[in-house]
Design an enzyme around this catalytic site. Structure first.
Site, short mmCIF file in Angstrom:
data_model
loop_
_atom_site.label_atom_id
_atom_site.label_comp_id
_atom_site.label_asym_id
_atom_site.label_seq_id
_atom_site.Cartn_x
_atom_site.Cartn_y
_atom_site.Cartn_z
N GLU A 110 8.77 59.06 -35.54
CA GLU A 110 7.43 58.45 -35.38
C GLU A 110 6.31 59.28 -36.00
O GLU A 110 5.15 59.15 -35.61
CB GLU A 110 7.15 58.15 -33.90
CG GLU A 110 8.14 57.15 -33.31
CD GLU A 110 7.69 56.60 -31.95
OE1 GLU A 110 6.56 56.89 -31.53
OE2 GLU A 110 8.48 55.86 -31.34
N GLU A 159 15.04 53.48 -30.68
CA GLU A 159 14.47 53.42 -29.33
C GLU A 159 14.08 51.98 -29.04
O GLU A 159 13.50 51.31 -29.90
CB GLU A 159 13.19 54.28 -29.18
CG GLU A 159 13.41 55.76 -29.20
CD GLU A 159 12.09 56.54 -29.01
OE1 GLU A 159 11.20 56.05 -28.29
OE2 GLU A 159 11.99 57.62 -29.60
#
Ligand SMILES: *[C@@H]1O[C@H](CO)[C@@H](O)[C@H](O)[C@H]1NC(C)=O
Ligand SMILES: *[C@@H]1O[C@H](CO)[C@@H](O)[C@H](O)[C@H]1NC(C)=O
Ligand SMILES: *[C@@H]1O[C@H](CO)[C@@H](O)[C@H](O)[C@H]1NC(C)=O
Ligand SMILES: *[C@@H]1O[C@H](CO)[C@@H](O)[C@H](O)[C@H]1NC(C)=O
Ligand SMILES: CC(=O)N[C@H]1CO[C@H](CO)[C@@H](O)[C@@H]1O
Length: 421
Positions: free
Chosen positions: A124, A235
């Protein structure tokens, strides 16, 4: 639902082997904690094949560059690994990640290498420098050019080692991948790790009832820019407790609905995924699927569970023989969507012998916002000879697609067959 036509034609479907597991943070963990969680995951009712661990760093907490204890725990518990190197750091700190990676390779050898599914450079990092990431105060990120450089450094570090053939990729959020400023990261990856939380999509209609739609809409958007690279869900999750997030309510019931809609669709489509998260007690929102080794809700996926939508199309091109048996396989996935295989046409000489396979075209449509990779094979038999050829193109827009049809004894000329799974 399988139609009688499929039954007549002897179509079959089998579960696909894919990697499933959970994410594991490094903070506060050492060997015992990792090993205990890996054992819990491997025996969790309904999810006892969640035997893979995604890590965020190669470095054991509290050390400079010692390999993370999760590796020894994974070896001892037969847990596969999606390794991670933390990349929102400067070169000197990234050097420590590389050192830990190299040390792990030399220290643990093949028992380590055979468990490694892939290596993610970063997590991220691009989200954190995106407009939404900055607005959310998400912390230090990394630029696409440095990420590309770090990916190259990891490729150099593993070259010629037991990890030399492992896929190297990156993990980020869907909006990052569709941002053209980040396209060099995609082109330098072997796989795209995708983190997706409709719970946090606060500018969308993120009710639980729309959550699977939002999830696969984002998946499809990333697929459209992926250049055909595999997308692994690194995720995903829905909280069992915590604040309401726009229209998303944190509850055990809604977490179960999200699991049954999304995790089960991923499972039935054969997509690698690492759920967030095994245990999350004490956090708010709290995403854990278990407590004290027991699931908090139903984690079992039956063969028809998982989100499918109703409008989409699928097409594939295959070759088939005339006057013999043709078997066509489509993409990946399984479950409740429908696949229609129509307009199989064959032309050419009959009875020309074992090498006389003729082209045929199969076009179909199926349910649901999903996409399946090409790479299926078509097997042809003519005059007792069998050949296997890759399906040249196989593009699906739909969920849970799988079709295997066996067309025996094709007649001369054109054949129109419809298979509905
Ligand atoms: C490890 O797990 C794999 C499946 O992920 C299995 O095929 C293999 O037999 C297991 N090895 C051991 C030593 O248990
Ligand atoms: C697109 O990506 C670039 C580079 O990562 C970033 O600077 C920019 O803010 C992104 N755009 C948006 C709208 O987030
Ligand atoms: C699902 O979310 C999308 C995007 O926000 C929205 O356009 C659509 O209307 C929503 N669907 C439903 C049934 O709420
Ligand atoms: C499969 O699971 C879904 C929930 O995901 C449920 O609605 C359905 O009834 C189940 N089907 C069977 C045959 O058990
Ligand atoms: C293997 C096979 O199906 N052979 C058939 C090819 O076509 C001729 C003529 O239609 C049949 O007689 C064969 O049985």
């Amino acid at each position: 639902m399988k139609s009688s036509i499929l039954a007549v034609l002897g179509g079959a479907s089998t579960a696909l082997a894919a990697v499933r597991g959970f994410n594991y943070a490094s903070q506060g963990q050492s060997y015992d904690g990792f090993a205990s969680q890996f054992n819990t995951a491997a025996s969790l009712a309904g999810a006892d094949d969640f035997t893979s661990a995604r890590l965020y760093t190669m470095i054991q907490e509290g050390t400079t560059n010692t390999p993370i204890d999760a590796i020894q725990a994974a070896i001892d518990t037969n847990t596969t690994l999606l390794l991670g190197l933390w990349a929102s750091v400067d070169q000197s700190s990234f050097d420590n990640e590389i050192t830990a990676l190299k040390s792990a390779i030399s220290q643990y050898g093949s028992s380590f290498a055979e468990l490694v599914v892939g290596i993610s450079v970063g997590s991220e990092d691009l989200y954190r420098i995106s407009e939404t990431g900055i607005a959310a105060g998400s912390g230090v990120g990394q630029s696409p050019d440095v990420l590309v450089d770090y990916i190259g450094q990891v490729r150099s570090a593993i070259k010629g080692t037991s990890l030399g053939s492992k896929p190297v990729g990156h993990v980020d959020t869907w909006n990052v991948y569709v941002n053209g400023s980040n396209s060099d990261v995609i082109s330098n990856c072997d796989f795209l790790g995708l983190d997706e939380y409709p719970y946090y999509q606060t500018t969308d209609v993120n009710t639980i009832g729309n959550s699977s739609f939002l999830f696969f809409q984002a998946y499809d958007r990333v697929q459209a820019v992926s250049g055909g690279k595999p997308i692994w869900i690194t995720e995903a999750g829905w909280p069992v407790s915590g604040p309401t997030s726009n229209l998303a309510v944190a509850s055990v019931d809604d977490a179960e609905t999200f699991w049954q809609g999304v995790a089960c669709a991923l499972e039935n489509r054969g997509i690698n995924f690492w759920w967030y998260i095994l245990n999350d007690e004490g956090s708010s929102p709290s995403f854990g699927v278990s407590s004290g080794g027991k699931p908090l809700y139903n984690l079992a996926c039956n063969a028809t569970a998982g989100y499918t939508s109703t409008s989409s199309s699928a097409s594939s091109t295959a070759t088939a023989s005339k006057n013999g048996t043709a078997t066509a396989s489509h993409g990946s996935g399984s479950g409740s969507s429908s696949v229609t295989l129509t307009t199989v046409t064959a032309s050419g000489a009959v009875g020309a012998g074992p090498s006389a396979a003729v082209p045929a075209t199969a076009t179909g449509s199926s349910g649901a916002g999903a996409t399946g990779a090409a790479g299926a094979t078509a097997t042809q038999t003519q005059g007792g000879a069998t050949g296997t050829a890759p399906v040249a193109t196989s593009t699906y827009t739909g969920a849970a697609i799988r079709s295997e049809g066996s067309m025996a004894g094709l007649a001369i000329g054109a054949l129109v067959a419809a298979l509905v799974l």
